[in-house]
Design an enzyme around this catalytic site. Structure first.
Site, PDB file in Angstrom:
ATOM      1  N   CYS A 117      -4.477   0.675  13.786  1.00  0.00           N
ATOM      2  CA  CYS A 117      -3.658   2.561  13.187  1.00  0.00           C
ATOM      3  C   CYS A 117      -5.118   3.584  12.816  1.00  0.00           C
ATOM      4  CB  CYS A 117      -3.193   1.877  11.848  1.00  0.00           C
ATOM      5  SG  CYS A 117      -2.053   0.331  12.192  1.00  0.00           S
ATOM      6  N   HIS A 257      -3.661   7.213   6.619  1.00  0.00           N
ATOM      7  CA  HIS A 257      -2.812   6.474   7.106  1.00  0.00           C
ATOM      8  C   HIS A 257      -1.846   5.977   5.887  1.00  0.00           C
ATOM      9  CE1 HIS A 257      -1.410   3.784   9.419  1.00  0.00           C
ATOM     10  NE2 HIS A 257      -2.111   2.812   8.659  1.00  0.00           N
ATOM     11  N   ASN A 287       5.194   3.020   8.984  1.00  0.00           N
ATOM     12  CA  ASN A 287       3.894   3.295   9.903  1.00  0.00           C
ATOM     13  C   ASN A 287       3.779   3.093  10.976  1.00  0.00           C
ATOM     14  OD1 ASN A 287       1.417   2.273  10.390  1.00  0.00           O
ATOM     15  ND2 ASN A 287       1.032   0.828   9.142  1.00  0.00           N
TER      16      ASN A 287
HETATM   17  N1  ACO Z   1      11.638  -8.077   1.758  1.00  0.00           N
HETATM   18  C1  ACO Z   1      11.902  -9.117   0.661  1.00  0.00           C
HETATM   19  N2  ACO Z   1      10.690 -10.060   0.187  1.00  0.00           N
HETATM   20  C2  ACO Z   1       9.856  -9.944   1.194  1.00  0.00           C
HETATM   21  C3  ACO Z   1       9.276  -9.760   2.286  1.00  0.00           C
HETATM   22  C4  ACO Z   1      10.457  -8.379   2.499  1.00  0.00           C
HETATM   23  N3  ACO Z   1      10.347  -7.484   3.755  1.00  0.00           N
HETATM   24  N4  ACO Z   1       8.383  -9.616   2.133  1.00  0.00           N
HETATM   25  C5  ACO Z   1       7.802 -10.570   1.811  1.00  0.00           C
HETATM   26  N5  ACO Z   1       9.229 -10.734   0.816  1.00  0.00           N
HETATM   27  C6  ACO Z   1       8.729 -12.194   0.132  1.00  0.00           C
HETATM   28  C7  ACO Z   1       7.224 -12.825   0.314  1.00  0.00           C
HETATM   29  O1  ACO Z   1       7.950 -13.885   0.821  1.00  0.00           O
HETATM   30  C8  ACO Z   1       6.916 -13.103  -0.753  1.00  0.00           C
HETATM   31  O2  ACO Z   1       8.003 -14.521  -1.454  1.00  0.00           O
HETATM   32  P1  ACO Z   1       7.695 -15.705  -2.255  1.00  0.00           P
HETATM   33  O3  ACO Z   1       7.283 -14.908  -3.610  1.00  0.00           O
HETATM   34  O4  ACO Z   1       8.627 -16.694  -2.504  1.00  0.00           O
HETATM   35  O5  ACO Z   1       6.516 -16.245  -1.464  1.00  0.00           O
HETATM   36  C9  ACO Z   1       7.177 -12.162  -1.479  1.00  0.00           C
HETATM   37  O6  ACO Z   1       7.758 -11.119  -1.323  1.00  0.00           O
HETATM   38  C10 ACO Z   1       5.793 -11.591  -1.639  1.00  0.00           C
HETATM   39  O7  ACO Z   1       5.170 -11.318  -0.723  1.00  0.00           O
HETATM   40  P2  ACO Z   1       3.871 -10.511  -0.891  1.00  0.00           P
HETATM   41  O8  ACO Z   1       3.365 -10.837   0.773  1.00  0.00           O
HETATM   42  O9  ACO Z   1       2.461 -11.094  -1.869  1.00  0.00           O
HETATM   43  O10 ACO Z   1       4.538  -8.895  -1.245  1.00  0.00           O
HETATM   44  P3  ACO Z   1       3.303  -8.352  -1.296  1.00  0.00           P
HETATM   45  O11 ACO Z   1       3.461  -7.379  -2.557  1.00  0.00           O
HETATM   46  O12 ACO Z   1       2.251  -8.282  -1.411  1.00  0.00           O
HETATM   47  O13 ACO Z   1       3.789  -6.638  -0.100  1.00  0.00           O
HETATM   48  C11 ACO Z   1       3.603  -6.077   1.446  1.00  0.00           C
HETATM   49  C12 ACO Z   1       3.604  -7.280   1.421  1.00  0.00           C
HETATM   50  C13 ACO Z   1       4.343  -5.347   1.446  1.00  0.00           C
HETATM   51  C14 ACO Z   1       2.882  -6.920   3.773  1.00  0.00           C
HETATM   52  C15 ACO Z   1       1.709  -5.858   1.242  1.00  0.00           C
HETATM   53  O14 ACO Z   1       1.225  -6.897   1.495  1.00  0.00           O
HETATM   54  C16 ACO Z   1       1.611  -4.377   2.061  1.00  0.00           C
HETATM   55  O15 ACO Z   1       1.949  -3.697   2.482  1.00  0.00           O
HETATM   56  N6  ACO Z   1       0.136  -5.018   3.105  1.00  0.00           N
HETATM   57  C17 ACO Z   1      -0.895  -4.121   4.412  1.00  0.00           C
HETATM   58  C18 ACO Z   1      -0.275  -4.379   5.222  1.00  0.00           C
HETATM   59  C19 ACO Z   1      -0.249  -2.814   6.130  1.00  0.00           C
HETATM   60  O16 ACO Z   1      -0.543  -1.814   5.600  1.00  0.00           O
HETATM   61  N7  ACO Z   1      -0.016  -3.363   7.699  1.00  0.00           N
HETATM   62  C20 ACO Z   1      -1.009  -2.076   8.859  1.00  0.00           C
HETATM   63  C21 ACO Z   1      -2.076  -2.609   8.514  1.00  0.00           C
HETATM   64  S1  ACO Z   1      -2.312  -0.419  10.045  1.00  0.00           S
HETATM   65  C22 ACO Z   1      -2.034  -1.688  11.489  1.00  0.00           C
HETATM   66  O17 ACO Z   1      -3.837  -1.278  12.147  1.00  0.00           O
HETATM   67  C23 ACO Z   1      -1.184  -1.738  12.211  1.00  0.00           C
END
Ligand code: ACO
Length: 332
Positions: A117, A257, A287
């Site tokens: 990214c 980003h 994204n």
């Molecule tokens: N829908 C419903 N529930 C979900 C989903 C979904 N799509 N995804 C995860 N959950 C659940 C999980 O299973 C978890 O359940 P549990 O508590 O029963 O285990 C709960 O939601 C919380 O999960 P977390 O992973 O703690 O959720 P978080 O608030 O951290 O959000 C997310 C997850 C959105 C992926 C976040 O961590 C994030 O945005 N991280 C950064 C990712 C990013 O920016 N990546 C791109 C990098 S750039 C590149 O180079 C491509």
């Protein structure tokens, strides 16, 4: 002999999104998720997805032509094309060479750059060096992705986050004191394990087994990437501002980003910035990886949010782990 480096500015921008929008409600039918969860945890409402006949170079070509038109530069004038992507059309030839052919930039060298990214910001800084030293006059930098082709559509932790698209900028010499005032790039290979695609390269070549085990898709530890992103966005932005001799109060517009609204809000809070000065379009486009910053930049420029003389900060992070930022005195 004159050794002074030239100032380098953005002469024009362009972008392209696929036609088909995939909403959170569409995703509800594909994986165990909900519109409410996705909006609350990410800010994303929809993303654009390329159809089966559209590859990264197709989006890149359209964005490139729009940027050239905006810059009033012809394809023949280009000396170099850099395509930042982690979803090239194929491993060989480079997507930049395909774009070079498509737009008829017969005088341009062309190569791909992979910094996930952060790719467009890396690309801008690479382009800047060639122009600043006088080796090249006009360089086209493109961030283009079709992440939808490498997502595991059964993994709700990743498939909800990404979209397809392309953004481009034509860079060239500009008047002193304008254009790119400072830039930074960084990497932390220790964090590579948090965001990766295991198969399809020389470590794990494609085989029936790797396909069966779904190893050609993006794998991510979301919470580790989230922590890194929150830390690095503010840090990188402060570093480039300081290098440019400016402070947060001087920023007219921040183009970050577009990964997650919570990451953007936390970076803005760390910088003590008014959120009104931050460009956000992730609700519509999600994204788009290397295309994220140039699509947002093109939107902000075309809608007149960025004006000549404005101080614009671009900042991004991504797999690698990598990060990049720059400060631009808008010269257009
Ligand atoms: N829908 C419903 N529930 C979900 C989903 C979904 N799509 N995804 C995860 N959950 C659940 C999980 O299973 C978890 O359940 P549990 O508590 O029963 O285990 C709960 O939601 C919380 O999960 P977390 O992973 O703690 O959720 P978080 O608030 O951290 O959000 C997310 C997850 C959105 C992926 C976040 O961590 C994030 O945005 N991280 C950064 C990712 C990013 O920016 N990546 C791109 C990098 S750039 C590149 O180079 C491509």
């Amino acid at each position: 002999m004159e050794n002074k480096l030239r100032s380098v500015g953005i002469l024009g921008t362009g972008s392209c999104l696929p036609e088909k929008a995939l909403t959170n409600h569409d995703l509800e039918k594909m994986v165990d998720t909900s519109h409410e969860w996705i909006v609350k945890r990410t800010g994303i409402e929809q993303r654009y997805v390329a159809d089966e006949n559209t590859a990264t170079s197709d989006l890149a070509t359209k964005a490139a032509l729009r940027a050239l038109e905006d810059a009033k530069v012809s394809a023949e004038e280009l000396d170099l094309i850099i395509v930042a992507t982690l979803t090239p059309d194929m491993a060989l030839p480079a997507t930049a060479c395909i774009v070079q052919k498509n737009i008829g930039a017969k005088n341009a060298a062309a190569f791909d750059l992979e910094a996930a990214c952060s790719g467009f910001l890396y690309g801008m800084t690479v382009a800047q060096q060639f122009i600043a030293t006088g080796m090249y006059e006009k360089v086209l930098v493109i961030g283009a992705e079709t992440l939808s082709k490498v997502l595991d559509w059964t993994d709700r932790g990743t498939c909800i986050l990404f979209g397809d698209g392309a953004g481009a900028a034509v860079l060239g010499p500009t008047e002193e004191g304008m254009g790119i005032l400072s830039a930074t790039m960084g990497a932390d290979g220790e964090g590579g394990k948090f965001l990766f695609m295991p198969a399809g390269g020389s470590r794990m070549p494609a085989s029936v087994e790797t396909v069966k085990e779904r190893l050609h898709y993006v794998k991510m530890d979301g919470s580790e990437v989230f922590k890194f992103a929150v830390r690095i966005m503010g840090k990188a932005a402060k570093e480039v501002l300081e290098k440019s001799g400016n402070s947060v109060e001087d920023i007219d517009y921040l183009v970050p980003h577009q990964a997650n609204i919570r990451i953007i809000n936390s970076a803005a809070k760390k910088l003590k910035m008014d959120i009104e000065k931050v460009h956000v379009n992730l609700d519509k486009v999600a994204n788009t990886s290397a295309a994220s910053v140039p699509i947002a930049l093109d939107e902000a420029a075309r809608t007149g949010k960025i004006k000549k003389g404005d101080l614009v900060v671009m900042v991004g992070f991504g797999g690698g782990l990598t990060w990049g930022a720059n400060v631009v005195r808008w010269n257009k």
